[in-house]
Design an enzyme around this catalytic site. Structure first.
Site, mmCIF file in Angstrom:
data_model
loop_
_atom_site.group_PDB
_atom_site.id
_atom_site.type_symbol
_atom_site.label_atom_id
_atom_site.label_comp_id
_atom_site.label_asym_id
_atom_site.label_seq_id
_atom_site.Cartn_x
_atom_site.Cartn_y
_atom_site.Cartn_z
ATOM 1 N N SER A 125 0.834 -1.204 0.000
ATOM 2 C CA SER A 125 0.000 0.000 0.000
ATOM 3 C C SER A 125 0.867 1.251 0.000
ATOM 4 O O SER A 125 0.413 2.309 -0.427
ATOM 5 C CB SER A 125 -0.846 0.058 1.272
ATOM 6 O OG SER A 125 -1.595 -1.094 1.422
ATOM 7 N N HIS B 219 -1.077 -2.742 -7.291
ATOM 8 C CA HIS B 219 -1.796 -2.425 -6.048
ATOM 9 C C HIS B 219 -3.308 -2.489 -6.250
ATOM 10 O O HIS B 219 -3.890 -1.627 -6.898
ATOM 11 C CB HIS B 219 -1.353 -1.024 -5.574
ATOM 12 C CG HIS B 219 -1.959 -0.629 -4.267
ATOM 13 N ND1 HIS B 219 -2.253 0.665 -3.935
ATOM 14 C CD2 HIS B 219 -2.328 -1.388 -3.202
ATOM 15 C CE1 HIS B 219 -2.777 0.691 -2.730
ATOM 16 N NE2 HIS B 219 -2.842 -0.529 -2.268
ATOM 17 N N GLU C 60 -3.383 0.182 -9.230
ATOM 18 C CA GLU C 60 -2.237 1.051 -9.497
ATOM 19 C C GLU C 60 -1.060 0.171 -9.940
ATOM 20 O O GLU C 60 -0.706 -0.783 -9.244
ATOM 21 C CB GLU C 60 -1.850 1.830 -8.231
ATOM 22 C CG GLU C 60 -2.872 2.886 -7.836
ATOM 23 C CD GLU C 60 -2.551 3.587 -6.507
ATOM 24 O OE1 GLU C 60 -2.985 4.737 -6.345
ATOM 25 O OE2 GLU C 60 -1.889 2.987 -5.642
ATOM 26 N N ASN D 95 -3.593 6.109 -1.773
ATOM 27 C CA ASN D 95 -3.316 6.122 -0.331
ATOM 28 C C ASN D 95 -2.761 7.451 0.148
ATOM 29 O O ASN D 95 -2.857 7.769 1.330
ATOM 30 C CB ASN D 95 -2.389 4.970 0.052
ATOM 31 C CG ASN D 95 -3.208 3.750 0.400
ATOM 32 O OD1 ASN D 95 -4.250 3.859 1.042
ATOM 33 N ND2 ASN D 95 -2.780 2.587 -0.048
#
Ligand code: NAD
Length: 286
Positions: free
Chosen positions: A120, A141, A153, A191
């Site tokens: 993450s 991701h 991602e 994130n």
């Protein structure tokens, strides 16, 4: 371009199990590995139960269910990855664990196997720093729950080759995801944007401006978010969310705007980690 016929997933926790479900639902033979036999068994039971619910809801056919189950190989033997063209690591968010897994994978897998991480917030460049061929490492991701959330991602470490990025974009599309390419910066895109969502909610709650329930209700009702910041922390795992915030904060060399909140740390210390422990900011009976 590298053809991905068989894939592997390291770690069968929340994300690993979700990614495995996604892969077998999309017709990929997949090896699911965990160091913990109980985690592997739990993940297999959970995946099968979720697929069976999809049959009940007529989202997939009985044949698709049977095929998906056949495509899944679960194991506690890491050597089972030897004939995979792509391995996605979804182990705990700890740099030492991830680096050691990548070192093992490069010994086991073929030289052109793509090694991806679902991290993450850790640096792809750091994860791949000690391996012989960092060009084959990238971030892939997924978001929670992986079978449902459309975005992925694709993160390029400093040494990731353009071919690896291209292959991952192509693969993400084949499993019906929307890939976005990101640079290897702390928190990547989502994130990083999401940090204040959790941090400010924790501050508002701790300043007694509004309760956990009120904040979530307002964000869903007025903000039109699918989940409020507390419900979402419970889904993600408060420990995982805290680790991500710490890592983004460290990645920006302590920039104050990313500073984690001590209340979240207390929740982690208390062992109330969210849905997975049947309690976090909210209670869960089953
Ligand atoms: N939880 C989320 O919402 C979320 C979302 C996106 C990305 N991520 C990332 O995905 C990764 C996994 O997170 P999670 O929430 O699934 O964690 P989790 O704690 O639910 O699962 C981790 C699993 O890894 C296993 N494990 C531990 N050491 C291992 C090793 N050396 N080899 C193989 N397996 C090992 C554990 O037994 C456990 O089953 C983390 O990097 C996290 O940051 C999490």
């Amino acid at each position: 371009m590298n053809q991905i016929k068989k894939a592997g997933v390291v770690g069968s926790g929340t994300m690993g199990a979700g990614i495995v479900q996604l892969l077998i639902q999309n017709g990929h033979p997949t090896v699911m590995f965990d160091i913990n036999q109980e985690a592997v068994d739990r993940a297999r039971t959970g995946i099968e139960a979720r697929l069976e619910r999809l049959v009940e809801k007529q989202k997939i056919s009985v044949n698709e269910l049977t095929l998906a189950k056949e495509l899944l190989e679960s194991t506690t033997d890491i050597n089972a990855f030897k004939d995979c063209q792509l391995v996605i690591e979804a182990a705990p968010e700890k740099i030492g664990i991830k680096r050691s897994i990548f070192q093992q994978l490069e010994e086991i897998c073929a030289e052109d196997t793509i090694l991806a991480t679902n991290t993450s917030s850790l640096s792809i460049t750091e994860i791949s720093g000690q391996i012989k061929k960092p060009t084959r490492v990238a971030g892939l991701h997924f978001f929670n729950p992986a079978p449902i959330m459309p975005l992925v991602e694709v993160i390029q470490g400093l040494k990731t080759s353009p071919e690896v990025t291209e292959t991952l974009i192509d693969f993400a599309k084949k499993i019906n995801k929307n890939p976005v390419v990101c640079k290897d910066t702390p928190g990547f895109i989502v994130n990083r944007v999401a940090r204040p969502f959790y941090n400010e909610a924790l501050r508002i709650m701790n300043d007694q401006v509004a309760s956990v329930e009120q904040i979530d209700r307002i964000m869903k009702g007025a903000g039109n978010f699918k989940m409020g910041p507390f419900e979402l922390q419970d889904l993600i795992g408060i420990d995982i969310n805290f680790a991500t915030t710490k890592s983004v904060h460290a990645g920006f060399h302590g920039e104050d705007r990313f500073r984690p909140h001590y209340y979240q740390e207390r929740m982690v210390q208390s062992g109330s980690l969210g849905r997975k422990t049947k309690g976090g900011f909210f209670s869960y009976d089953e």
